[in-house]
Each structure stands twice: as C-alpha cells, then as structure tokens.
Design a protein around this motif. Structure first.
Motif, short mmCIF file in Angstrom:
data_model
loop_
_atom_site.label_atom_id
_atom_site.label_comp_id
_atom_site.label_asym_id
_atom_site.label_seq_id
_atom_site.Cartn_x
_atom_site.Cartn_y
_atom_site.Cartn_z
N LEU A 1 0.82 -1.20 0.00
CA LEU A 1 0.00 0.00 0.00
C LEU A 1 0.86 1.26 0.00
CD1 LEU A 1 -2.92 -0.74 2.48
CD2 LEU A 1 -3.07 -0.43 0.01
N THR B 1 -6.69 1.52 5.40
CA THR B 1 -6.79 0.46 4.39
C THR B 1 -6.26 -0.86 4.92
OG1 THR B 1 -6.48 2.14 2.67
CG2 THR B 1 -6.23 -0.15 2.01
N SER B 2 -5.13 -0.82 5.63
CA SER B 2 -4.56 -2.04 6.21
C SER B 2 -5.50 -2.61 7.28
CB SER B 2 -3.19 -1.75 6.82
OG SER B 2 -2.29 -1.31 5.83
N LEU C 1 -8.77 -2.31 7.50
CA LEU C 1 -9.94 -2.93 6.88
C LEU C 1 -9.57 -4.27 6.24
CD1 LEU C 1 -11.67 0.16 5.23
CD2 LEU C 1 -12.52 -1.21 7.14
N PHE C 2 -8.38 -4.33 5.62
CA PHE C 2 -7.96 -5.59 4.99
C PHE C 2 -7.78 -6.69 6.03
CE2 PHE C 2 -4.52 -8.45 3.60
CZ PHE C 2 -5.10 -8.95 2.44
N LEU D 1 -10.48 -8.25 0.64
CA LEU D 1 -10.74 -7.29 -0.44
C LEU D 1 -12.14 -6.69 -0.32
CD1 LEU D 1 -9.11 -9.15 -3.47
CD2 LEU D 1 -8.18 -7.25 -2.14
N GLU E 1 -12.47 -3.75 1.79
CA GLU E 1 -11.91 -2.51 1.26
C GLU E 1 -12.97 -1.68 0.54
OE1 GLU E 1 -8.99 -1.45 1.85
OE2 GLU E 1 -8.10 -3.26 2.69
N ILE F 1 -13.01 2.09 1.04
CA ILE F 1 -11.88 2.77 0.40
C ILE F 1 -12.13 2.89 -1.10
CG2 ILE F 1 -9.40 2.71 0.00
CD1 ILE F 1 -10.15 3.10 2.91
#
Length: 272
Positions: free
Chosen positions: A115, A141-142, A144-145, A195, A198, A201
């Motif tokens: 990322l 983002t990390s 949520l992943f 995914l 995400e 995002i």
C-alpha cells in the motif's frame, strides 16, 4: 503529472513505467521476505491456523454451540468431529502446498508495505492536503484488509467448512478432500473477505472521481442487502444468530460506503 526529480520537468510515459516496474520489484521482494518468514514457521501455521477450523474445538464452533444451547437453536456446530480427511495425492503435493501457502502468507504480511509503495506511486498526482493523509490511508486500508481477513477466517471459513464437510448425498460417498481443494477454499475465502472489506476505500476513490454517488448506493441498497442475505444463507446453518453474524458486518460496510460517498459528493472540487 508527476515531476521528474532529475530534470525538474514532467515525467514521460516511459518514466512512469520505470517507476511502476520498481514498485512491482520492491513489492515482490517484500512478499518474498514475508514468505520466507512464513515458511520458517510453516509447521505452526498449518497445525494451529490452517487446519484449526477442521477441529471440533475451534473457537467459532464452541461459541456457536454455546449460543445454540443457550437459545435452543440449530445444533450443527455441537459436533465431536468434522467428518472428512485431507489427503495429498501427488509426490510434490505437500512441498508445493508449503511453498504457495508461504507466498500467500507473505502477501498478507506485506500488504501494508505494498500500500505504501502504491501511495508513493500516485502521490505526485495528488494535492498537498491529500499527500498529508498518507498515514491515515495506509492505516485505515490495512486495518480494513486485516479485519476482513479475520472475518473470513473466524466466521466465513469455519461456517463453510462445517457445512461442506458434513454435507452428504449418500453414505456410500466418503469425503476425502485433496489438500489443494481445502487450501483453495481458505485462500479464496480469506483474501476475498480482505478485499471486500476494502469497499469503503474503493467507494471513496470512486466518489472522488465522480463515478459513484450516495444516491446511487441508496437506490440499489435493497439489491445489495438481498445479495448479502443470500451469501449469509449459503454459508451458514439455518438459524438466525449465525446468519446475522455474517450479515451485520457486511451491511455496516455498505452503509459506511454510503456515508463516505455522501461526504465526498458534498466536498467541493478543487482546481489544479
């Protein structure tokens, strides 16, 4: 356009390709390092993580069994064993499995670094205030992943394994599952959930580009909920608690995406 640091001008198409090439090289190295770490601990990973959902004392089964006993619901999780065995039918089957599983683990471990590399690649095209949000972008983002990975591992995967492992068309047929099939289910479930989580995002960037609006998401909300309910019904036993356990997080993600899109639609567009 990104600026060429050496010449002070705009980067050419070939310069962008060169930057992209190095992004892929550095990301591949990070995945390789993560894979080496995972390979060193492969015994622990297989026994305590990958094959854990096949055991009847897996935490998800115990929690659902306790809830079923407490509220007099479906008892499909209250079992002493899941009736299928895992086998390897090729000479290099276990070695190949070890390698590719380590690569998958390396990808998951290296996700924040990838990322960061992606952010550095697109940063020259962003506004100054957007560049300042790099840390929050990487963290959110990390988060949520990894949250999606955990959701897939602790909820979707054990529900699927319990259902498919106990499903029988006849007592004549025995479930001897090939290790590739078992691992394919795990990888697909875990990475897909990572995914899917995400979604907020993705909606953020689509709304920023004007491709998605909050009104569009609200208009198709009912269809999205139907798809979520169908997914929950497929992977869970026929009781309300387990279905809602899968449904609620996905609904929250969708609603969060609507709020993000609404906020972006209200944000005035800036001129370059």
């Amino acid at each position: 356009m990104a600026k060429n640091k050496n010449k002070g001008g705009e980067m050419s198409f070939l310069d962008h390709l060169e930057e992209l090439r190095w992004l892929l090289v550095r990301s591949s190295i990070a995945i390789l390092i993560g894979a080496c770490v995972a390979f060193a601990f492969s015994g622990y990973i297989f026994d305590n993580i990958i094959f854990a959902p096949k055991k009847s004392d897996f935490i998800t089964y115990r929690i659902f069994c306790d809830l079923a006993n407490k509220y007099d619901l479906d008892k499909s999780f209250c079992v002493t064993e899941i009736p299928f065995s895992i086998q390897s039918r090729t000479m290099d089957g276990q070695f190949s499995t070890d390698i590719w599983t380590s690569v998958t683990a390396g990808l998951i471990l290296a996700f924040p670094f990838i990322l960061w590399e992606f952010w550095k690649f697109i940063r020259p095209a962003l506004y100054d205030n957007e560049k300042k949000s790099a840390v929050s972008f990487i963290i959110s983002t990390s988060f949520l992943f990894f949250l999606g990975v955990l959701f897939g591992y602790y909820l979707i995967m054990p529900l699927s394994i319990n259902f498919l492992g106990n499903y029988r068309i006849s007592d004549v047929v025995e479930n001897n599952i090939d290790i590739d099939s078992y691992l394919s289910l795990i990888k697909t479930t875990v990475l897909s959930c990572g995914l899917v989580f995400e979604l907020p995002i993705v909606i953020y960037f689509l709304a920023k580009l004007g491709l998605v609006t909050a009104g569009f998401l609200r208009e198709y909300r009912r269809y999205a909920f139907v798809i979520i309910l169908i997914l929950a019904a497929v992977v869970t036993p026929p009781d309300v608690i387990s279905q809602m356990t899968v449904t609620i997080p996905l609904v929250i993600l969708y609603e969060a995406s609507i709020l993000i899109a609404a906020r972006m639609n209200k944000t005035p567009k800036k001129t370059a």
